[in-house]
Design an enzyme around this catalytic site. Structure first.
Site, PDB file in Angstrom:
ATOM      1  N   ASN A 137       0.798  -1.232   0.000  1.00 50.91           N
ATOM      2  CA  ASN A 137       0.000   0.000   0.000  1.00 50.91           C
ATOM      3  C   ASN A 137       0.828   1.279   0.000  1.00 50.91           C
ATOM      4  OD1 ASN A 137       0.800  -0.364   2.636  1.00 50.91           O
ATOM      5  ND2 ASN A 137      -1.140   0.255   3.545  1.00 50.91           N
ATOM      6  N   GLU A 142       5.705  -3.088  11.591  1.00 53.56           N
ATOM      7  CA  GLU A 142       4.397  -2.453  11.652  1.00 53.56           C
ATOM      8  C   GLU A 142       3.440  -3.430  10.988  1.00 53.56           C
ATOM      9  OE1 GLU A 142       3.881   0.919   9.138  1.00 53.56           O
ATOM     10  OE2 GLU A 142       1.732   0.886   9.502  1.00 53.56           O
ATOM     11  N   CYS A 153      -3.043   0.764   7.266  1.00 53.48           N
ATOM     12  CA  CYS A 153      -3.128   0.123   8.587  1.00 53.48           C
ATOM     13  C   CYS A 153      -3.628   1.108   9.631  1.00 53.48           C
ATOM     14  CB  CYS A 153      -1.818  -0.532   8.993  1.00 53.48           C
ATOM     15  SG  CYS A 153      -0.403   0.373   8.528  1.00 53.48           S
TER      16      CYS A 153
HETATM   17  O1  G3H Z   1      -0.568   1.342   6.029  1.00 58.03           O
HETATM   18  C1  G3H Z   1       0.218   1.663   6.877  1.00 58.03           C
HETATM   19  C2  G3H Z   1       0.806   2.992   6.904  1.00 58.03           C
HETATM   20  O2  G3H Z   1       1.874   3.057   7.795  1.00 58.03           O
HETATM   21  C3  G3H Z   1      -0.204   4.055   7.223  1.00 58.03           C
HETATM   22  O3  G3H Z   1       0.341   5.278   6.904  1.00 58.03           O
HETATM   23  O4  G3H Z   1      -1.205   6.787   8.141  1.00 58.03           O
HETATM   24  O5  G3H Z   1       0.299   7.666   6.375  1.00 58.03           O
HETATM   25  O6  G3H Z   1      -1.646   6.247   5.769  1.00 58.03           O
HETATM   26  P1  G3H Z   1      -0.612   6.562   6.798  1.00 58.03           P
END
Ligand code: G3H
Length: 582
Positions: free
Chosen positions: A183, A279, A313
């Site tokens: 993603n 993560e 996430c």
């Molecule tokens: O999908 C996991 C990412 O660490 C979320 O990052 O809060 O910038 O969308 P974000």
């Protein structure tokens, strides 16, 4: 450069910049030893366009031997990189940030994001700019963090005098294995390799298959910026065949992984004695209290839950609304959902795109079906076409439903009505995840109490969960991860502490004038010693000069010395008293 469509990175002027990363058959090469290579396996892996569900790119499938070579090149390159002055390492990161922001490069990377992971156009460009900014910040933060160490003295610990001086500094770990997710194949790669490189490490990247081509384009910016050969490798593999080989490779000194919970746990079980930064999933809860600004909460449910079709996430993955305001909140959210634009990622105004794969869409569908079977209210009706799922609010969710606990990673948001704030906190804390969460209330005192009670890595007050800005600490508890990220924490994480202790022959205290007690280590006298002492004052009478013994008799060249006083006593005579200091 694409094998199935009209990717903008095919246009002539861009082939010059990125032409060397793809072979004549349209297969993307891997990067190792400072060069772009096609694997000797002669196998390729398809990258499926989520929107068309057709193969769009193809990437070369590296062999075990090629992966092994990448680790060995990294080991060699790391030694020289660690000796490269910190300011030069920082300069290189600033340089690549500039290269990434060049219009043609930014477009090439963003277009790949649009095609292979269906990132909406505006988000794709934002991801590239955000990543370049992350690298610049990392360069500056690295200078600040790594140019400092600690100085400790021993007399602060009981039973010690001040005779030990301890210098501690941060040194590189060695080789960092970076495994980013589909993603954010650009941003979550630079968030790993930027801190690794500034700290003097080498990196080997295993990109996600879906997202690999964006990562390879971004890595080409590092190549064009002139990073040393072997320091950065990006190897495209069949994870089912070589994933374990990479994560358990003996040359790996640290793994930074972002991805699914099961994979993360499996890596950690096999990794052995190396630091892990992970993560994993999240089930980020939004608790909405009775006094909340409901318009603000609704806007944040939309932004936090539906951006990139919920495939983050940190997306809002369950709303826990107090019963008194739940109806009003649900109706405000529904009104905003009606305005969302569902369409292809290429369109500038698209809000909801296809989810990444058919398997993902099937999983989301199974969660919704379970909720319906158990009596939940589907506010918009279920609608799916291929990988496209229409945004959905699911009301009256209960703890018996899977969607109350599992993360859909799609444009589906469950709402659970709660009788008390304690019930909301209890639900949040009973989850196996603990990445982020948020609370909406106008009472800052309540907000702090709720935030403290919610067991998650970060709690946002009056805003949806989000990782950025990228220098903020970012971490999960329970199954949501290990270690903390954010630029500063990642730099620290990718170093280890090295200490040097200076042991003094006697205690020494700063500004303790008069207590000077220098003990020179014992050594043999030489002619220079006698010469240096010529004309020195007598240590006893202080009235006369001494003359070196060498003037009077054969100097005692084998005399052992332990202090200047003895040096004088053993080797000089007082002129007037004829005292011989022996
Ligand atoms: O999908 C996991 C990412 O660490 C979320 O990052 O809060 O910038 O969308 P974000």
């Amino acid at each position: 450069m694409s094998i199935g469509g009209d990717c903008r990175c095919c246009v002539d002027e861009e082939i010059d910049a990125f032409g060397e990363i793809v072979d004549g058959n349209g297969v993307f090469k891997y990067y190792a030893d400072g060069a772009w290579k096609i694997s000797s396996s002669e196998e390729s892996l398809p990258v499926i366009n989520p929107t068309s569900r057709e193969p769009f790119f193809a990437i070369t499938a590296c062999t075990r031997c090629e992966v092994n070579k990448a680790f060995h090149s990294a080991k060699e390159a790391q030694k020289s990189w660690a000796k490269t002055p910190l300011f030069k390492r920082a300069e290189m990161l600033h340089k690549v940030a500039g290269v990434m922001k060049e219009k043609k490069n930014m477009e090439a990377i963003a277009e790949c994001l649009i095609k292979e992971v269906a990132k909406p156009d505006k988000d794709a460009y934002t991801e590239v700019v955000r990543s370049a900014d992350l690298l610049s910040y990392t360069a500056e933060e690295g200078i600040r963090i790594l140019s400092q160490g600690k100085f400790l003295v021993s007399d602060s610990f009981p039973g010690n005098e001040r005779n030990k001086l301890c210098l501690s500094s941060k040194v590189p770990l060695g080789i960092i294995l970076a495994i980013p997710p589909f993603n954010y194949p650009v941003n979550l790669t630079v968030s790993k390799i930027g801190p690794a490189l500034i700290a003097g490490n080498a990196v080997v990247i295993k990109p996600p298959t879906q997202g690999a081509v964006s990562t390879l384009h971004m890595i080409h910016c590092f190549h064009m910026s002139g990073f040393p050969k072997g320091l950065i490798s990006c190897v495209t593999i069949k994870a089912s065949e070589l994933g374990d080989y990479m994560t358990t490779h003996p040359l790996v000194n640290c793994i930074s992984f972002t991805g699914g919970c099961e994979t993360g746990i499996s890596i950690s079980q096999k990794a052995g004695m190396i630091p892990l930064q992970m993560e994993l999933g999240g089930k980020d809860a939004m608790i909405v209290l009775e006094d909340a600004d409901l318009d603000l909460a609704a806007t944040n449910i939309i932004k936090g839950g539906f951006s990139y079709s919920g495939q983050r996430c940190t997306a809002v993955k369950i709303v826990l609304a107090m019963e008194g305001i739940a109806d009003a909140l649900v109706s405000k959210v529904n009104a905003q959902i009606a305005k969302l634009k569902i369409g292809p990622p290429e369109r500038i105004d698209t809000d909801i795109v296809d989810v990444v794969s058919e398997a993902s869409a099937d999983f989301i569908e199974s969660l919704v079906a379970d909720a319906i079977d158990n009596g939940a209210k589907i506010c918009q009706g279920w609608k799916r076409r291929g990988n496209k799922i229409w945004p959905l609010l699911i009301d009256n969710v209960t703890t018996e439903m899977r969607i109350a606990w599992e993360e859909p990673f799609g444009p589906v948001i469950p709402v659970m009505r709660i009788k008390s704030v304690e019930e909301g906190i209890e639900h949040c804390n009973s989850s196996k995840y603990g990445l982020q969460g948020c609370v909406f209330t106008k009472d800052i005192n309540k907000a702090i109490l709720v935030s403290d009670a919610m067991e998650s890595g970060t709690i946002q007050i009056n805003a949806a969960p989000a990782r950025g800005p990228d220098h903020f600490p970012f971490q999960g508890i329970r199954d949501s991860g290990i270690g903390s990220q954010g630029v500063t924490n990642s730099i620290n994480f990718m170093t280890k502490i090295k200490t040097t202790v200076i042991n003094l022959p006697s205690a020494s205290y700063s500004l303790a004038v008069g207590d000077y007690e220098y003990k020179e280590p014992e050594r043999q006298l030489d002619a220079g010693d006698f010469e240096a002492m010529r004309g020195a004052p007598c240590g006893y009478c202080a009235m006369h000069s001494l003359i070196p013994s060498s003037r009077l008799k054969t100097p005692p060249t084998t005399t052992k010395l332990s202090s200047p006083f003895f040096l004088r006593a053993n080797t000089h005579n007082c002129l007037c008293t004829r005292i011989t200091y022996k």
